[in-house]
Write a protein that holds these residues in place. Structure first.
Motif: not given
Length: 130
Positions: A23, A27, A86, A94-95, A97-98, A101-102, A116, A118
């Protein structure tokens, strides 16, 4: 300097680390470094981490004796070179695009911290009663 340094402390997580690393390495934000601190695992965790590192040069592996998760996180922080940090546990994921986006929120708002949402992803097999 990478946009984000991802720090992953890992201790005996052979059943979870692959999903976590997949994951993070997949990214949409590619300008990242991934620092995995193996905290003295006695299972196959380190072998799995090293296999990922062989295919992704963004992954830095730190192998140390077991000193606990806080020491492992601090060791990763010491090695981090990204603009942002992070932290993710080795049994989480994590997704795709996490991080992007952050990062965009942090840059747009000149933020020092981004928090974010969860989700708890339960393995339903754990809750089956026979």
């Amino acid at each position: 300097m990478p946009k984000v340094s991802v720090i992953i402390p890992a201790y005996n997580v052979q059943n979870y680390i692959e999903r976590c690393l997949t994951s993070v390495s997949n990214q949409s934000l590619e300008d990242i470094e991934i620092i995995v601190v193996n905290d003295g695992s006695t299972d196959d965790t380190l072998d799995i981490i090293l296999k990922f590192a062989n295919f992704d040069n963004r992954i830095k592996v730190i192998d140390s004796e077991n000193r606990g998760v806080s020491a492992a996180r601090n060791r990763g922080l010491f090695q981090a070179t990204g603009k942002y940090i992070y932290q993710i546990d080795a049994d989480d994921w994590i997704e795709q695009n996490a991080l992007e986006e952050m990062y965009e929120v942090a840059e747009k708002n000149r933020a020092d911290v981004v928090i974010a949402n969860a989700y708890i992803d339960y393995d339903m097999e754990l809750f089956c009663l026979l």
